[in-house]
Design a protein around this motif. Sequence first.
Motif, short mmCIF file in Angstrom:
data_model
loop_
_atom_site.label_atom_id
_atom_site.label_comp_id
_atom_site.label_asym_id
_atom_site.label_seq_id
_atom_site.Cartn_x
_atom_site.Cartn_y
_atom_site.Cartn_z
N PRO A 128 40.41 58.54 42.28
CA PRO A 128 41.75 58.15 42.72
C PRO A 128 42.40 59.21 43.59
CG PRO A 128 41.45 57.66 40.41
CD PRO A 128 40.27 58.49 40.83
N ARG A 129 43.28 58.77 44.45
CA ARG A 129 44.04 59.67 45.32
C ARG A 129 45.52 59.58 44.95
NH1 ARG A 129 39.83 62.52 46.58
NH2 ARG A 129 38.24 61.37 47.74
N ASP A 148 42.70 54.31 38.37
CA ASP A 148 43.79 54.45 39.33
C ASP A 148 45.14 54.50 38.63
OD1 ASP A 148 41.92 54.38 41.35
OD2 ASP A 148 42.28 52.28 41.88
N ARG A 149 45.31 53.63 37.63
CA ARG A 149 46.60 53.54 36.94
C ARG A 149 46.90 54.79 36.12
NH1 ARG A 149 48.59 52.02 32.09
NH2 ARG A 149 46.54 51.45 31.26
N TRP A 196 45.56 57.87 36.60
CA TRP A 196 45.44 59.12 37.37
C TRP A 196 46.74 59.93 37.45
CZ3 TRP A 196 41.57 62.02 39.09
CH2 TRP A 196 41.82 62.96 40.11
N GLN A 208 37.87 50.66 37.71
CA GLN A 208 38.56 51.29 38.84
C GLN A 208 40.07 51.15 38.71
OE1 GLN A 208 36.84 52.99 41.72
NE2 GLN A 208 38.90 53.81 41.43
N ARG A 209 40.52 49.98 38.30
CA ARG A 209 41.97 49.77 38.12
C ARG A 209 42.52 50.71 37.05
NH1 ARG A 209 40.84 44.16 38.33
NH2 ARG A 209 41.16 44.00 36.08
N GLU A 254 35.49 55.16 42.88
CA GLU A 254 36.23 56.06 43.76
C GLU A 254 37.12 56.99 42.94
OE1 GLU A 254 36.04 56.33 47.06
OE2 GLU A 254 34.48 54.78 47.17
#
Length: 254
Positions: A213-214, A162-163, A165, A158-159, A211
């Motif tokens: 990412p947003r 996110d990074r 994205w 997940q990290r 999730e």
Amino acid sequence: MNGSLFEYLLRLGDNDVVLAQRLGEWVGHGPVIEEDIALTNVGLDLLGQGRMWLTYAGEVEGEGRSEDDLAFLRDAPAFRNVQLVELPNGDFAATMARQFYFDRAHLLLLTGLARSADPRAAEIAAKAAREVAYHAERSADWVIRLGDGTEESHSRMQRALDRLWPYTGELFAADAVDLALAEAGVAPDPRGLRDPWLASVGAVLAEATLETPRGEWMQGARRGGGRQGVHTEHLGHMLAEMQFLQRAYPGAQW
């Protein structure tokens, strides 16, 4: 038209060559021997594709530059790869997250290019798409495996997603080169690939219990990024290693 085609072919070739170099850094360091070999094979596929695109680019340019000249004798600002592929590998989750994002976009792009009005581009894309279909399946499998694995593997994946994205926006940004080739039927408009990519990525992440990412797409997608020669500091360091032999011993052959 030739100028736009040359620029576009550099983008295709540079994405492949730079990512292949990054994957090559995993040789001997994979988490298991099978994965060590698999990463190497993916890198070799990309290198082969990059060679075909850069060879064609040299022919279109018409100045006598070979694939090796284009790969080894250009400085970082002359490279046209997206910034995503030049980022350091990080841990295994980060490498697979980067591969997953790129593979999904790469497959969509090659599928469109296989219908190109340019017969040479269509031929290369059709061959490459068969290899990239495997890449996309494999990287998605790892995202699911790590995302729906242990608490630690889930957190790392997940990290990483996110990074990375914010760097994905550049994959779908269109400039004058893209628009000219899209109008001529040579290449798909990258903006049209965004929604299918989001749907594909979202489906895999849902299965992986991760999730999506947003946040905003990367600023470089609007103000110029790697495809316009604006790179992170990491590309220069990577090229210093990749190009050392040809820079130190110009024209060396073996």
